[in-house]
Design a protein around this motif. Sequence first.
Motif, mmCIF file in Angstrom:
data_model
loop_
_atom_site.group_PDB
_atom_site.id
_atom_site.type_symbol
_atom_site.label_atom_id
_atom_site.label_comp_id
_atom_site.label_asym_id
_atom_site.label_seq_id
_atom_site.Cartn_x
_atom_site.Cartn_y
_atom_site.Cartn_z
ATOM 1 N N HIS A 261 0.829 -1.211 0.000
ATOM 2 C CA HIS A 261 0.000 0.000 0.000
ATOM 3 C C HIS A 261 0.868 1.268 0.000
ATOM 4 O O HIS A 261 2.019 1.228 -0.395
ATOM 5 C CB HIS A 261 -0.996 -0.044 1.170
ATOM 6 N N GLU A 276 -2.531 0.284 7.755
ATOM 7 C CA GLU A 276 -1.596 -0.784 7.381
ATOM 8 C C GLU A 276 -0.333 -0.213 6.733
ATOM 9 O O GLU A 276 0.783 -0.629 7.042
ATOM 10 C CB GLU A 276 -2.304 -1.745 6.418
ATOM 11 N N HIS A 334 2.533 -7.052 4.624
ATOM 12 C CA HIS A 334 1.180 -6.529 4.846
ATOM 13 C C HIS A 334 0.738 -6.786 6.285
ATOM 14 O O HIS A 334 1.450 -7.424 7.057
ATOM 15 C CB HIS A 334 0.197 -7.209 3.878
ATOM 16 N N GLU A 368 -6.420 -7.422 -1.569
ATOM 17 C CA GLU A 368 -5.096 -6.833 -1.827
ATOM 18 C C GLU A 368 -4.981 -6.347 -3.270
ATOM 19 O O GLU A 368 -4.321 -5.350 -3.549
ATOM 20 C CB GLU A 368 -3.984 -7.841 -1.517
HETATM 21 ZN ZN ZN Z 1 -2.312 -5.298 2.520
#
Ligand code: ZN
Length: 486
Positions: A261, A276, A334, A368
């Motif tokens: 991300h 995150e 992640h 995702e």
């Molecule tokens: Zn993620």
Amino acid sequence: MQRRELLKKGSSLALLLGAPQLAQGAGIIAVRVWPAQDYTRVTIESDAPLKASHRTVEDPPRLAVDIDGLKLDAALQQLVGKVRSDDPNIAGVRVGQYTPDVVRLVFDLKRATEPQVFTLTPVAAYKYRLVFDLYPANPPDPMEMLLAQLGQGGAQPPIPAPPPGQPTPPATGVHVAQADEHDPLAELIARQTSKYREPGAPSTAVASADGIGIKPPPRPEPDRTVASAGAPGIRPPARGSAPSSRGGPRRMLLVAIDPGHGGEDPGATGPAGTNEKNVVLPIALYLRDRLNASTAGRYPLRAFLTREADYFVPLNTRVHKARSVGADLFISIHADAFTNPGARGGSVFALSERGASSNAARWLAQKENQADAVGGINIAAASRAPHLQRALLDMSTAAQITDSLKLGHALLREMDKVGHLHKKQVERAGFAVLRAPDIPSVLVETAFISNPEEERKLRTAAYQSRLADALLVGVRNYFAANPPLA
Ligand SMILES: [Zn+2]
């Protein structure tokens, strides 16, 4: 003259229509700026679609943007204060009401830029977005970025301070293990031939200073161009050159670390509001520092980050960057989220071309893979560079997956010692970021950010650091059991 006429037209229109009709138009919800070496993004989010035209102007380089049907308000004015002095691409921005219906933005640029201007329709928590992606005309290629990251004759790209309340990432300086008698970095460069190019950057730009209406500011001090960060003498050699034949280890082992991300895409959000993207970056930085100070057997380990700052990197670009530097492994980092706050523990995923090992794995991969939509990919530009996708899809990933499962297993064994495991086996699903056909690739869900207890831990430097230690040991064990070919 033209402008005066426009103004006259505007005022007569106002007389005809009256106030209520004029009040309609888009309202600005937020403006955001995401600076990075790769490119700087400016986003204007509004409650209705915005229509903009733009042109670039040279000497000094500027980007002028006219947005139709918009009144300059306090929200838009905030843009001026959001440009950071260390932004690699933007020196400043000026905002003005050019005509009664047109707001003009002028970005003063630090270097020649090839802008991409596009709009995004509402997705996730966002309404309409008007996006300016300012790509440097001479983009740093991943090998230059790797050299900069390794601290060999390149300036460190800036890493923004974490938002308030976020844990502090480890120091950004990289301490390269003292020069071996052979030069692993030179080896790495020698086996590197591919050249990275950002997909779909426009090749033409209109260069005319006419009619901007907002004068450029005094010329700043000499251009601080950072496009060529590589040190002299260690530039990539010409295509096809052979690796060094000196003694000692023939190579180094390069691990691409992919913090998930970034930028417009916050990833999952924990119950206390932790994003995150902000916890996986410090874990990645810890892991990078650990790797750069380590060896696997007689091979020096080195790390390459697919993103070093808080900005959006498309999934394909992450894969492409890792391939461009010839990474030996790819580890995407992640933090999971689930509707049930009780779900907890780490897990590791490998690619599946068909199907998934469980419904949960399939669901997670879908989530995702939405990163490009939420982060805001420029669809038009991406479709102009289809060779990127096709090259990946044409190659078999069967061997890659076999190795990825071994790597995933080695990582899980060590993660088990740091915290709970959600699944003891490596799971599989169609993650777009794991598609490099020639690099063993895994996606590590470090913990559940949706679990209040694990969210709290994920924010602490101690836990981030222990996770990085575990991943390092896992990588070393993988290489010990699967030594690279000489
Ligand atoms: Zn993620």
